[in-house]
Design an enzyme around this catalytic site. Sequence first.
Site, mmCIF file in Angstrom:
data_model
loop_
_atom_site.group_PDB
_atom_site.id
_atom_site.type_symbol
_atom_site.label_atom_id
_atom_site.label_comp_id
_atom_site.label_asym_id
_atom_site.label_seq_id
_atom_site.Cartn_x
_atom_site.Cartn_y
_atom_site.Cartn_z
ATOM 1 N N CYS A 1 0.822 -1.219 0.000
ATOM 2 C CA CYS A 1 0.000 0.000 0.000
ATOM 3 C C CYS A 1 0.853 1.266 0.000
ATOM 4 O O CYS A 1 1.086 1.874 1.057
ATOM 5 C CB CYS A 1 -0.989 0.032 1.152
ATOM 6 S SG CYS A 1 -2.226 1.318 0.842
ATOM 7 N N CYS B 1 -5.893 2.457 -4.485
ATOM 8 C CA CYS B 1 -5.376 3.009 -3.243
ATOM 9 C C CYS B 1 -6.389 4.016 -2.692
ATOM 10 O O CYS B 1 -6.551 5.093 -3.262
ATOM 11 C CB CYS B 1 -4.028 3.683 -3.517
ATOM 12 S SG CYS B 1 -3.214 4.158 -1.992
HETATM 13 C C1 LIG Z 1 -1.014 -0.026 7.007
HETATM 14 C C2 LIG Z 1 -1.479 -0.754 5.784
HETATM 15 C C3 LIG Z 1 -2.484 -0.201 5.004
HETATM 16 C C4 LIG Z 1 -2.922 -0.851 3.870
HETATM 17 N N1 LIG Z 1 -3.948 -0.286 3.152
HETATM 18 C C5 LIG Z 1 -4.451 -0.942 2.085
HETATM 19 C C6 LIG Z 1 -5.609 -0.437 1.394
HETATM 20 O O1 LIG Z 1 -6.161 0.593 1.772
HETATM 21 N N2 LIG Z 1 -6.087 -1.130 0.343
HETATM 22 C C7 LIG Z 1 -5.509 -2.308 -0.075
HETATM 23 O O2 LIG Z 1 -6.004 -2.909 -1.018
HETATM 24 N N3 LIG Z 1 -4.399 -2.802 0.542
HETATM 25 C C8 LIG Z 1 -3.869 -2.167 1.615
HETATM 26 N N4 LIG Z 1 -2.797 -2.692 2.282
HETATM 27 C C9 LIG Z 1 -2.029 -3.802 1.663
HETATM 28 C C10 LIG Z 1 -2.643 -5.181 1.807
HETATM 29 O O3 LIG Z 1 -2.973 -5.433 3.153
HETATM 30 C C11 LIG Z 1 -1.628 -6.211 1.311
HETATM 31 O O4 LIG Z 1 -1.228 -5.854 -0.003
HETATM 32 C C12 LIG Z 1 -2.210 -7.619 1.272
HETATM 33 O O5 LIG Z 1 -2.610 -8.030 2.559
HETATM 34 C C13 LIG Z 1 -1.172 -8.583 0.740
HETATM 35 O O6 LIG Z 1 -1.683 -9.887 0.726
HETATM 36 P P1 LIG Z 1 -0.685 -11.136 0.595
HETATM 37 O O7 LIG Z 1 -1.569 -12.341 0.610
HETATM 38 O O8 LIG Z 1 0.246 -10.923 -0.522
HETATM 39 O O9 LIG Z 1 0.149 -11.065 1.946
HETATM 40 P P2 LIG Z 1 -0.407 -11.251 3.437
HETATM 41 O O10 LIG Z 1 -1.870 -10.991 3.518
HETATM 42 O O11 LIG Z 1 0.491 -10.440 4.287
HETATM 43 O O12 LIG Z 1 -0.201 -12.798 3.717
HETATM 44 C C14 LIG Z 1 1.045 -13.446 3.651
HETATM 45 C C15 LIG Z 1 0.909 -14.771 4.385
HETATM 46 O O13 LIG Z 1 2.090 -15.562 4.136
HETATM 47 C C16 LIG Z 1 2.426 -16.226 5.328
HETATM 48 N N5 LIG Z 1 3.845 -16.592 5.288
HETATM 49 C C17 LIG Z 1 4.906 -15.776 5.428
HETATM 50 N N6 LIG Z 1 6.042 -16.495 5.386
HETATM 51 C C18 LIG Z 1 5.677 -17.794 5.190
HETATM 52 C C19 LIG Z 1 6.401 -19.017 5.072
HETATM 53 N N7 LIG Z 1 7.739 -19.045 5.169
HETATM 54 N N8 LIG Z 1 5.711 -20.150 4.878
HETATM 55 C C20 LIG Z 1 4.359 -20.139 4.798
HETATM 56 N N9 LIG Z 1 3.612 -19.019 4.918
HETATM 57 C C21 LIG Z 1 4.271 -17.861 5.119
HETATM 58 C C22 LIG Z 1 2.091 -15.213 6.427
HETATM 59 O O14 LIG Z 1 1.927 -15.841 7.680
HETATM 60 C C23 LIG Z 1 0.813 -14.590 5.903
HETATM 61 O O15 LIG Z 1 -0.343 -15.246 6.393
HETATM 62 C C24 LIG Z 1 -2.352 -2.089 3.468
HETATM 63 C C25 LIG Z 1 -1.344 -2.657 4.258
HETATM 64 C C26 LIG Z 1 -0.932 -2.018 5.414
HETATM 65 C C27 LIG Z 1 0.115 -2.660 6.273
#
Ligand SMILES: Cc1cc2nc3c(=O)[nH]c(=O)nc-3n(C[C@H](O)[C@H](O)[C@H](O)COP(=O)(O)OP(=O)(O)OC[C@H]3O[C@@H](n4cnc5c(N)ncnc54)[C@H](O)[C@@H]3O)c2cc1C
Length: 399
Positions: A166, A343
């Site tokens: 984000c 965003c």
């Molecule tokens: C402050 C903040 C504000 C945000 N605002 C927005 C917004 O307004 N709108 C929007 O769309 N997005 C927003 N985001 C971004 C959004 O939350 C992320 O882009 C999204 O959650 C990413 O998803 P992901 O599945 O890639 O990662 P995540 O949801 O972080 O999941 C990753 C997973 O992988 C697992 N993992 C890590 N390492 C390993 C391993 N070695 N083996 C197995 N599993 C593992 C973790 O435990 C976790 O469960 C924001 C984020 C933050 C922090």
Amino acid sequence: MSSIRKFCVAIVGGGSAGIMVAARLLRARPSLRGSIAIIDPADKHYYQPLWTLVGAGVVSKEKTEREEASLIPKGATWIKESIESFFPEMNQVCTAQGEKIQYDYLVVSAGIEIGWDKIKGLPEAIGKGGVCSNYSYEHVSYTWECLRTFSGGTAIFTHPNTPIKCGGAPQKIMYLADDHMRKAKVRSHSQIIFASANASIFAVKKYADSLQNVINRKNIHTNFRWNLIEILSKKKEALFVHLDTKELHTLSYDMLHVVPPMFPPRFIRESPLADEAGWVEIDAATLQHRRYPNIFSLGDCSNLPTSKTGAAIRKQAPVLVANLLAVMDQQTLSARYDGYTSCPLVTGYNRLILAEFDYKLEPRETFPFDQAKERYSMYRVKKDLLPLLYWRAMMKGRM
Ligand SMILES: Cc1cc2nc3c(=O)[nH]c(=O)nc-3n(C[C@H](O)[C@H](O)[C@H](O)COP(=O)(O)OP(=O)(O)OC[C@H]3O[C@@H](n4cnc5c(N)ncnc54)[C@H](O)[C@@H]3O)c2cc1C
């Protein structure tokens, strides 16, 4: 010797991306029940987009948390372990405990690593003395404590020199802080500084123009190309390097909202799946790995050249699922992702600019009005509607 567990599809990481893909796969092909593994060591899952409003005191942080177990779709097997290494030539992944998992198809969705220790002094400083960050569940409430108790002085908001999740979040909390300081009647004797490693306020001109107006109206001082490198918490000073001139600058702070640099997770960047920068190397349109056709990736850990958001994942997941099923069926990959991301730029306690754009940085707006305008309706979408849709529809594979 432990036996190798076998699954048709192994999903590494059960966060936003991993759960959306699993749920969609099971809806699209019920015969996959029992043959999808989600490997993730986490007990909890967080709806991170709301952390901006937690830091501003609007929402309680508990509202953003769910048990991981409650999100695993029926028909998928949760392996509560951490993946340590990939063996793509053998179609295997290995957990930190040494368990091997064999797959026919692999989806990598393990998020991003936050480099808390990459800013000198940050690990010791965070969570006290006015140093806060919305980027951690543990510390997000302290942002609100800093704002609630702020009685004037200098508040600095940083944006690091790496891709982050984000890209708008480092500035959203700053606009909310300004609004709060005005309500608390401390803004007249306060200074707000945005110290960003970027060269401008936003990559898409249409929204950058609107945000510049917000910055002017709020009288926020911007220091572009400034990268935070050290916090001297005893003196309440922050040290920055100017990325072009290499000059060092020290600023005193009363409140410092830090967004640390972020990186591909170590076990990915050190794996054969990584590109030169360490992200999972996939085709930007099909989301298929460039070297291993039975591997796909999406979300924050992938090398997709777009802003890393949950909104982007919502558009990536259906493309990935369609193309993964096509590979299974030996069909041509026909689904295409165009880089869509969104965003929601909160500019105050009841105002929001909803930026939506694609790989070409062209606006891709959903609503039939100019989304670069600050609107109350869009604030309500972020605060109330999107969390509801996330838990009830997106994470169930329904949208
Ligand atoms: C402050 C903040 C504000 C945000 N605002 C927005 C917004 O307004 N709108 C929007 O769309 N997005 C927003 N985001 C971004 C959004 O939350 C992320 O882009 C999204 O959650 C990413 O998803 P992901 O599945 O890639 O990662 P995540 O949801 O972080 O999941 C990753 C997973 O992988 C697992 N993992 C890590 N390492 C390993 C391993 N070695 N083996 C197995 N599993 C593992 C973790 O435990 C976790 O469960 C924001 C984020 C933050 C922090």
